[in-house]
Write a protein that holds these residues in place. Structure first.
Motif, PDB file in Angstrom:
ATOM      1  N   PHE A   1     -95.246  17.942 -64.289  1.00 53.63           N
ATOM      2  CA  PHE A   1     -94.591  18.929 -63.423  1.00 53.63           C
ATOM      3  C   PHE A   1     -93.456  19.649 -64.144  1.00 53.63           C
ATOM      4  O   PHE A   1     -93.263  20.852 -63.955  1.00 53.63           O
ATOM      5  CB  PHE A   1     -94.092  18.269 -62.141  1.00 53.63           C
ATOM      6  N   PHE A   2     -92.708  18.941 -64.965  1.00 50.93           N
ATOM      7  CA  PHE A   2     -91.681  19.622 -65.744  1.00 50.93           C
ATOM      8  C   PHE A   2     -92.309  20.551 -66.778  1.00 50.93           C
ATOM      9  O   PHE A   2     -91.761  21.614 -67.092  1.00 50.93           O
ATOM     10  CB  PHE A   2     -90.755  18.607 -66.415  1.00 50.93           C
ATOM     11  N   GLY A   3     -93.466  20.142 -67.314  1.00 50.50           N
ATOM     12  CA  GLY A   3     -94.181  21.029 -68.237  1.00 50.50           C
ATOM     13  C   GLY A   3     -94.636  22.300 -67.554  1.00 50.50           C
ATOM     14  O   GLY A   3     -94.493  23.402 -68.115  1.00 50.50           O
ATOM     15  N   TYR A   4     -95.171  22.185 -66.335  1.00 52.76           N
ATOM     16  CA  TYR A   4     -95.572  23.372 -65.579  1.00 52.76           C
ATOM     17  C   TYR A   4     -94.353  24.264 -65.314  1.00 52.76           C
ATOM     18  O   TYR A   4     -94.447  25.494 -65.391  1.00 52.76           O
ATOM     19  CB  TYR A   4     -96.203  22.969 -64.242  1.00 52.76           C
ATOM     20  N   PHE A   5     -93.228  23.643 -64.995  1.00 51.17           N
ATOM     21  CA  PHE A   5     -92.007  24.393 -64.723  1.00 51.17           C
ATOM     22  C   PHE A   5     -91.593  25.219 -65.944  1.00 51.17           C
ATOM     23  O   PHE A   5     -91.281  26.419 -65.828  1.00 51.17           O
ATOM     24  CB  PHE A   5     -90.887  23.423 -64.329  1.00 51.17           C
ATOM     25  N   VAL A   6     -91.607  24.608 -67.114  1.00 50.87           N
ATOM     26  CA  VAL A   6     -91.198  25.308 -68.334  1.00 50.87           C
ATOM     27  C   VAL A   6     -92.165  26.434 -68.663  1.00 50.87           C
ATOM     28  O   VAL A   6     -91.757  27.555 -69.022  1.00 50.87           O
ATOM     29  CB  VAL A   6     -91.100  24.311 -69.510  1.00 50.87           C
ATOM     30  N   VAL A   7     -93.456  26.183 -68.546  1.00 53.92           N
ATOM     31  CA  VAL A   7     -94.453  27.208 -68.870  1.00 53.92           C
ATOM     32  C   VAL A   7     -94.292  28.431 -67.983  1.00 53.92           C
ATOM     33  O   VAL A   7     -94.296  29.577 -68.455  1.00 53.92           O
ATOM     34  CB  VAL A   7     -95.878  26.629 -68.741  1.00 53.92           C
ATOM     35  N   PHE A   8     -94.112  28.209 -66.675  1.00 53.53           N
ATOM     36  CA  PHE A   8     -94.050  29.340 -65.748  1.00 53.53           C
ATOM     37  C   PHE A   8     -92.708  30.063 -65.786  1.00 53.53           C
ATOM     38  O   PHE A   8     -92.575  31.143 -65.209  1.00 53.53           O
ATOM     39  CB  PHE A   8     -94.383  28.879 -64.333  1.00 53.53           C
ATOM     40  N   ILE A   9     -91.709  29.491 -66.449  1.00 51.91           N
ATOM     41  CA  ILE A   9     -90.484  30.248 -66.701  1.00 51.91           C
ATOM     42  C   ILE A   9     -90.792  31.462 -67.571  1.00 51.91           C
ATOM     43  O   ILE A   9     -90.252  32.556 -67.372  1.00 51.91           O
ATOM     44  CB  ILE A   9     -89.424  29.353 -67.376  1.00 51.91           C
ATOM     45  N   PHE A  10     -91.710  31.270 -68.525  1.00 51.69           N
ATOM     46  CA  PHE A  10     -92.045  32.350 -69.461  1.00 51.69           C
ATOM     47  C   PHE A  10     -93.203  33.212 -68.964  1.00 51.69           C
ATOM     48  O   PHE A  10     -93.242  34.417 -69.213  1.00 51.69           O
ATOM     49  CB  PHE A  10     -92.393  31.760 -70.827  1.00 51.69           C
ATOM     50  N   VAL A  11     -94.156  32.623 -68.255  1.00 51.96           N
ATOM     51  CA  VAL A  11     -95.339  33.379 -67.830  1.00 51.96           C
ATOM     52  C   VAL A  11     -95.032  34.252 -66.611  1.00 51.96           C
ATOM     53  O   VAL A  11     -95.370  35.430 -66.579  1.00 51.96           O
ATOM     54  CB  VAL A  11     -96.518  32.424 -67.541  1.00 51.96           C
ATOM     55  N   ARG A  12     -94.438  33.692 -65.587  1.00 52.73           N
ATOM     56  CA  ARG A  12     -94.097  34.415 -64.343  1.00 52.73           C
ATOM     57  C   ARG A  12     -95.282  35.259 -63.854  1.00 52.73           C
ATOM     58  O   ARG A  12     -95.296  36.477 -63.973  1.00 52.73           O
ATOM     59  CB  ARG A  12     -92.873  35.314 -64.550  1.00 52.73           C
ATOM     60  N   PRO A  13     -96.292  34.615 -63.277  1.00 47.57           N
ATOM     61  CA  PRO A  13     -97.552  35.304 -62.975  1.00 47.57           C
ATOM     62  C   PRO A  13     -97.496  36.314 -61.830  1.00 47.57           C
ATOM     63  O   PRO A  13     -98.228  37.310 -61.849  1.00 47.57           O
ATOM     64  CB  PRO A  13     -98.509  34.161 -62.619  1.00 47.57           C
ATOM     65  N   TYR A  14     -96.652  36.101 -60.824  1.00 51.88           N
ATOM     66  CA  TYR A  14     -96.685  36.949 -59.631  1.00 51.88           C
ATOM     67  C   TYR A  14     -96.054  38.311 -59.887  1.00 51.88           C
ATOM     68  O   TYR A  14     -95.090  38.429 -60.649  1.00 51.88           O
ATOM     69  CB  TYR A  14     -95.973  36.268 -58.464  1.00 51.88           C
ATOM     70  N   ARG A  15     -96.593  39.324 -59.236  1.00 50.10           N
ATOM     71  CA  ARG A  15     -96.033  40.681 -59.331  1.00 50.10           C
ATOM     72  C   ARG A  15     -94.685  40.769 -58.629  1.00 50.10           C
ATOM     73  O   ARG A  15     -93.856  41.603 -58.986  1.00 50.10           O
ATOM     74  CB  ARG A  15     -97.007  41.686 -58.694  1.00 50.10           C
ATOM     75  N   ILE A  16     -94.463  39.925 -57.643  1.00 53.15           N
ATOM     76  CA  ILE A  16     -93.213  39.937 -56.887  1.00 53.15           C
ATOM     77  C   ILE A  16     -92.323  38.814 -57.407  1.00 53.15           C
ATOM     78  O   ILE A  16     -92.724  37.643 -57.414  1.00 53.15           O
ATOM     79  CB  ILE A  16     -93.483  39.764 -55.388  1.00 53.15           C
ATOM     80  N   LEU A  17     -91.124  39.152 -57.827  1.00 47.85           N
ATOM     81  CA  LEU A  17     -90.233  38.208 -58.505  1.00 47.85           C
ATOM     82  C   LEU A  17     -89.925  36.976 -57.667  1.00 47.85           C
ATOM     83  O   LEU A  17     -89.938  35.848 -58.182  1.00 47.85           O
ATOM     84  CB  LEU A  17     -88.928  38.926 -58.874  1.00 47.85           C
TER      85      LEU A  17
END
Length: 455
Positions: free
Chosen positions: A326-342
């Motif tokens: 879960f911490f790995g997912y958290f770190v990855v999505f800090i950089f990816v940010r997939p959603y169009r809405i912040l």
């Protein structure tokens, strides 16, 4: 040899160039001089058409539902693992209802029935003491799966037999509903399959003590579970990847955003239905770098289920694995940010951060017992309040998020706010669309409007 002269299709303000025959039954049209430049009046025409047709492309509430449910289902899997770590019994007494979000009937009944669950570390509750039989739960899941298949097949068969002109549209709506249903059932079904693979130290199935692991009738449950897992984590995400690759256009973030805005606007104003019938709603919530987020989230659930199964007899490794995941997912999505809405990216990060913090408590508790306890904060009366603080903080942020969505939607519907939360053609700024791109899209949509009026 004289070079052939190439003339533009639209010359001056004339719709049909000189020398070109006017189509039969149509009157030769001229575009007024004030309409040669596509100005803000055309954007008003688009907005008026959108409100009149009431076609929605906003996935605000659908994405909100999936984000909210994903967290609760992950949390329910945590609860199931924490029964053996173990978290305080008083905590489970107040939160066991969370198992219902994951449709984990077995664990819910175990906690709901007094005198069945014992808060002992690494303890397996005898399946004979649980009022509900796991075989009955298996039959229930089989019935649900067969009903979903039957409903879809019957709907398609009836519409095809009647030669319904709305076949594509109605089936597109049905597929959209099924996408949400399958995503919502992924973790419940995967958790069911995970229970099948959990074996005790006596080599019996944890939820069916009368069965030996990987022998006799247990192979029937294993086969059924493998079919479920293969569909959820191979076939379904592969199909979403195929749809996304087939329908998405764009080699960079701005091209991707321009394409989505164009297709969404065309659908809203009634120019075509490709956004719906081509299943573009699978990826229309996401930025260019998060194009395959739906499929990726399916795959990211699989390691959690593997830890849920494989770590059944090694609780310290199990708790550490899920915490790191879960911490790995958290770190990855800090950089990816997939959603169009912040704000949706922020809420997703909040969920993974919360799950990671819960994992820290679980990892610490599972490494000690009453004889080796090194910190008073790990005592049940204290760890319960730590868990409560973490979950309450998450709930407060989600409450504020939901209030924000509701208030913002009401303000926009009452025309008190001019900019909607979901990106639109008219509200997109230069960060999403350059002036050249907006000019092109306006011209293209204007041409489609003109052709639609001529038909």
């Amino acid at each position: 040899m004289k070079q052939k002269e190439i003339r533009p299709l639209l010359e001056g303000n004339e719709l049909y160039p000189k020398g070109m025959a006017t189509p039969k039954g149509r009157i030769k049209m001229y575009i007024p001089e004030d309409k040669v430049e596509i100005d803000d009046d055309f954007e008003e025409e688009i907005l008026m058409t959108e409100r009149r047709r009431k076609r929605r492309v906003s996935l605000l509430w659908q994405d909100c539902f999936i984000l909210f449910l994903d967290f609760l289902q992950f949390f329910a899997i945590y609860q199931s693992m924490a029964l053996r770590w173990t978290w305080p019994k008083a905590w489970f007494s107040n939160t066991y209802f969370v198992f219902l979000f994951n449709l984990d009937v077995y664990e819910f009944v175990k906690l709901h029935t007094s005198g069945v669950y014992n808060s002992v570390q690494d303890y397996s509750t005898p399946s004979s003491s649980v009022p509900v039989k796991f075989s009955d739960i298996s039959i229930g899941w089989l019935v649900v799966i067969l009903m979903l298949i039957a409903v879809y097949s019957i709907m398609y068969g009836v519409l095809w037999y009647r030669k319904s002109p709305a076949l594509m549209t109605k089936m597109a709506y049905t597929r959209r509903v099924y996408y949400v249903i399958i995503q919502a059932l992924t973790l419940p079904l995967a958790t069911y399959a995970g229970h099948v693979f959990q074996c005790t130290d006596t080599d019996t199935v944890d939820v069916m003590n009368e069965l030996k692991c990987f022998s006799g009738l247990h192979w029937l449950y294993v086969t059924f579970s493998l079919i479920i897992l293969f569909f959820l984590f191979v076939l379904f995400p592969a199909y979403m990847v195929y749809v996304t690759r087939s329908e998405s256009v764009g080699s960079c973030p701005k091209h991707h955003e321009s394409f989505l805005l164009l297709k969404e606007t065309e659908y809203k104003v009634g120019l075509n239905k490709s956004w719906l019938v081509a299943d573009m709603f699978v990826f229309s919530s996401f930025r260019f770098w998060g194009l395959y987020h739906r499929a990726v989230m399916q795959w990211l659930k699989l390691p959690i289920i593997i830890a849920f199964c494989a770590g059944f007899q090694n609780i310290s490794s199990q708790s550490l694995a899920v915490t790191l995941l879960f911490f790995g997912y958290f770190v990855v999505f800090i950089f990816v940010r997939p959603y169009r809405i912040l704000i949706y990216n922020i809420m997703m990060l909040l969920s993974f951060l919360t799950l990671g913090c819960l994992g820290i408590i679980g990892s610490m508790v599972s490494r000690y017992n009453v004889y080796t306890l090194s910190s008073p904060w790990l005592l049940p009366q204290y760890s319960r309040w730590v868990l409560t603080t973490i979950i309450t903080s998450w709930a407060v942020f989600w409450f504020m998020f939901l209030v924000y969505l509701v208030v913002r939607s009401i303000l926009y519907q009452r025309n008190l706010v001019t900019t909607p939360l979901w990106p639109t053609f008219s509200s997109s700024n230069n960060d999403h669309l350059s002036q050249q791109t907006k000019k092109f899209l306006k011209t293209f949509l204007h041409a489609r409007f003109v052709l639609g009026k001529l038909d």
